[in-house]
Motif scaffolding. Structure first.
Motif, short mmCIF file in Angstrom:
data_model
loop_
_atom_site.label_atom_id
_atom_site.label_comp_id
_atom_site.label_asym_id
_atom_site.label_seq_id
_atom_site.Cartn_x
_atom_site.Cartn_y
_atom_site.Cartn_z
N UNK A 319 0.77 -1.12 0.16
CA UNK A 319 0.06 -0.10 0.09
C UNK A 319 0.78 1.40 0.10
N UNK A 320 1.86 1.27 0.74
CA UNK A 320 2.82 2.44 0.76
C UNK A 320 3.61 2.64 -0.46
N UNK A 321 4.05 1.26 -0.90
CA UNK A 321 4.60 1.34 -2.43
C UNK A 321 3.70 1.84 -3.53
N UNK A 322 2.31 1.65 -3.37
CA UNK A 322 1.53 1.88 -4.37
C UNK A 322 1.28 3.63 -4.55
N UNK A 323 1.34 3.86 -3.30
CA UNK A 323 1.15 5.44 -2.95
C UNK A 323 2.52 6.09 -3.84
N UNK A 324 3.82 5.61 -3.44
CA UNK A 324 4.89 5.99 -4.09
C UNK A 324 4.98 5.85 -5.87
N UNK A 325 4.46 4.78 -6.23
CA UNK A 325 4.42 4.50 -7.57
C UNK A 325 3.73 5.50 -8.20
N UNK A 326 2.46 5.59 -7.66
CA UNK A 326 1.42 6.57 -8.29
C UNK A 326 2.05 7.87 -8.31
N UNK A 327 2.67 8.38 -7.46
CA UNK A 327 3.40 9.54 -7.48
C UNK A 327 4.53 9.67 -8.43
N UNK A 328 5.18 8.70 -8.60
CA UNK A 328 6.24 8.62 -9.56
C UNK A 328 5.61 8.81 -11.00
N UNK A 329 4.49 7.93 -11.17
CA UNK A 329 3.97 7.81 -12.42
C UNK A 329 3.51 9.05 -12.81
N UNK A 363 -5.68 -1.25 3.19
CA UNK A 363 -4.42 -0.80 3.85
C UNK A 363 -3.78 0.45 3.14
N UNK A 364 -4.18 0.66 1.75
CA UNK A 364 -3.96 1.75 0.92
C UNK A 364 -4.58 2.92 1.59
N UNK A 365 -6.12 2.60 1.72
CA UNK A 365 -6.73 3.84 2.49
C UNK A 365 -6.34 4.22 3.71
N UNK A 366 -6.07 3.31 4.76
CA UNK A 366 -5.51 3.70 5.91
C UNK A 366 -4.12 4.47 5.66
N UNK A 367 -3.16 4.04 4.76
CA UNK A 367 -1.90 4.69 4.63
C UNK A 367 -2.25 5.92 4.01
N UNK A 368 -3.22 6.34 3.24
CA UNK A 368 -3.42 7.57 2.44
C UNK A 368 -3.83 8.72 3.61
N UNK A 369 -4.87 8.08 4.49
CA UNK A 369 -5.28 9.07 5.52
C UNK A 369 -4.11 9.36 6.49
N UNK A 370 -3.12 8.32 6.73
CA UNK A 370 -2.18 8.65 7.62
C UNK A 370 -1.22 9.89 7.11
N UNK A 371 -1.09 9.51 5.74
CA UNK A 371 -0.08 10.42 4.98
C UNK A 371 -0.52 11.81 4.94
N UNK A 372 -1.82 12.00 5.11
CA UNK A 372 -2.54 13.29 5.07
C UNK A 372 -2.80 14.22 6.21
N UNK A 373 -2.34 13.47 7.45
CA UNK A 373 -2.56 13.72 8.63
C UNK A 373 -1.34 15.00 9.12
#
Length: 373
Positions: A319-329, A363-373
């Protein structure tokens, strides 16, 4: 308005609601053809209530009484058709439908002859009037036969069924048998009237108890399986709605990154495209496919990120890597590796794939919410 007419209105209103609801279901979902026979049963019962309303008018008319009982017999015949269509096919079904129709026609014709002899203005069930006893005996000629025939078809269907359906059909057949026996008992009561003797109180009580028990068993056998099926359907619908909600964030982000992902349906086979796109089960499946394919498209970027191979990564790490990969993309980065499956664990079924995707999306949703806090 007296109590009898009020009761007729209430029963007719209930039947009308059931008929409209069931017909709408069958039209939208293309139900089994035998289900239309049950709709016809309810329509005959509703029409019989209308005839009963006019039969109780002033002055009473036995033409309406005859029509009422004809519709009741037609309801029993449609009940037979329900089992005929469910059990038989082709020419066998046609022959069975014709043979079960013959007793109805004979009974209806005899009842019409006796109804014509009843003096005008005679109220229903006035057994001392000429022709009335013959009329009801003619009706009783078919009803026990119709219920016994339906019972036979039901028991035959039960022997071929398995699981809960077999038990439900056995209960329904028992109810039909009891109703048929109650009709025989009322016929015996009429025979006592013809003979000029008093009806045994025990016989009348037995007929009332038997028909009451038969109706309860018949309705139980018909209603309980349907209620159980609807409960399972509601439970599955709730599960799919919850999983669809949990897959929303990951599905939306992958859809923005890969615009080619959202599936496009072409309506075919007469099915409405709006129904396809708005049904929760179809939307759930579409979202699962879009995420699965989107992760395959994103996998080269995921593989380029530092860490263990994709199959060995935990859902939280992916989930954390997906967020990073989407940013790189989004910043125009190009991946060098080949596309590969991203699903974790040993999955051998679509249900297992769905559970894995839902776990990853959560897991991706939880990671995304933590990243925006």
């Amino acid at each position: 308005m007296d109590l009898i007419h009020t009761s007729i209105l209430i029963r007719a209103a209930v039947l009308a609601v059931i008929i409209i609801w069931r017909s709408w279901q069958l039209v939208c979902r293309r139900g089994n053809p035998s289900s239309w026979a049950m709709v016809a049963v309810m329509m005959c019962l509703a029409a019989a209530l209308v005839a009963e309303w006019f039969a109780l008018g002033h002055p009473p008319s036995y033409a309406w009484v005859w029509l009422e009982h004809l519709l009741l017999m037609a309801a029993v015949y449609c009940l037979n058709l329900y089992f005929v269509v469910a059990v038989c096919r082709g020419q066998a079904a046609l022959r069975a439908a014709i043979w079960t129709l013959i007793p109805l026609l004979v009974s209806a014709a005899a009842a019409a002859v006796f109804a014509g002899r009843v003096p005008a203005g005679t109220p229903p069930y006035e057994l001392t009037a000429p022709g009335v006893v013959g009329f009801y005996l003619s009706v009783k000629l078919y009803l026990p036969i119709g219920f016994l025939t339906a019972c036979g078809f039901c028991e035959y269907h039960a022997r071929r069924a398995v699981g809960p359906l077999r038990a439900a059909l056995a209960v329904t057949g028992t109810g039909l048998l009891l109703i048929a026996l109650a009709e025989v008992a009322t016929t015996v009561e009429l025979a006592h009237v013809i003979a000029g003797s008093s009806t045994p109180p025990l016989l009348h009580l037995a007929a009332q108890v038997t028909i009451g028990a038969g109706i309860v068993l018949f309705l139980t056998g018909i209603v309980v399986p349907g209620v159980a099926h609807r409960r399972r359907a509601w439970r599955l619908r709730a599960t799919h709605r919850d999983q669809y909600r949990r897959m929303t964030d990951l599905g939306n982000d992958l859809g923005r990154t890969f615009p080619q992902l959202p599936l496009r349906y072409h309506s075919g086979g007469g099915r409405n495209e709006r129904e396809i796109l708005h049904g929760i089960h179809d939307r759930h499946y579409r979202r699962f496919i879009e995420i699965r394919d989107g992760l395959v498209l994103l996998s080269p970027h995921l593989a380029d990120l530092p860490g263990p191979p994709l199959p060995e990564r935990t859902p939280d790490r992916i989930a954390r890597d997906i967020a990073a990969a989407l940013g790189e993309r989004e910043h125009g980065a190009h991946a060098r590796g080949p596309a590969q499956q991203v699903l974790t664990g040993n999955v051998y079924s679509e249900a297992g794939d769905v559970e894995t995707i839902v776990e990853l999306a959560t897991a991706y949703t939880h990671w995304k919410r933590r990243a925006h806090v």
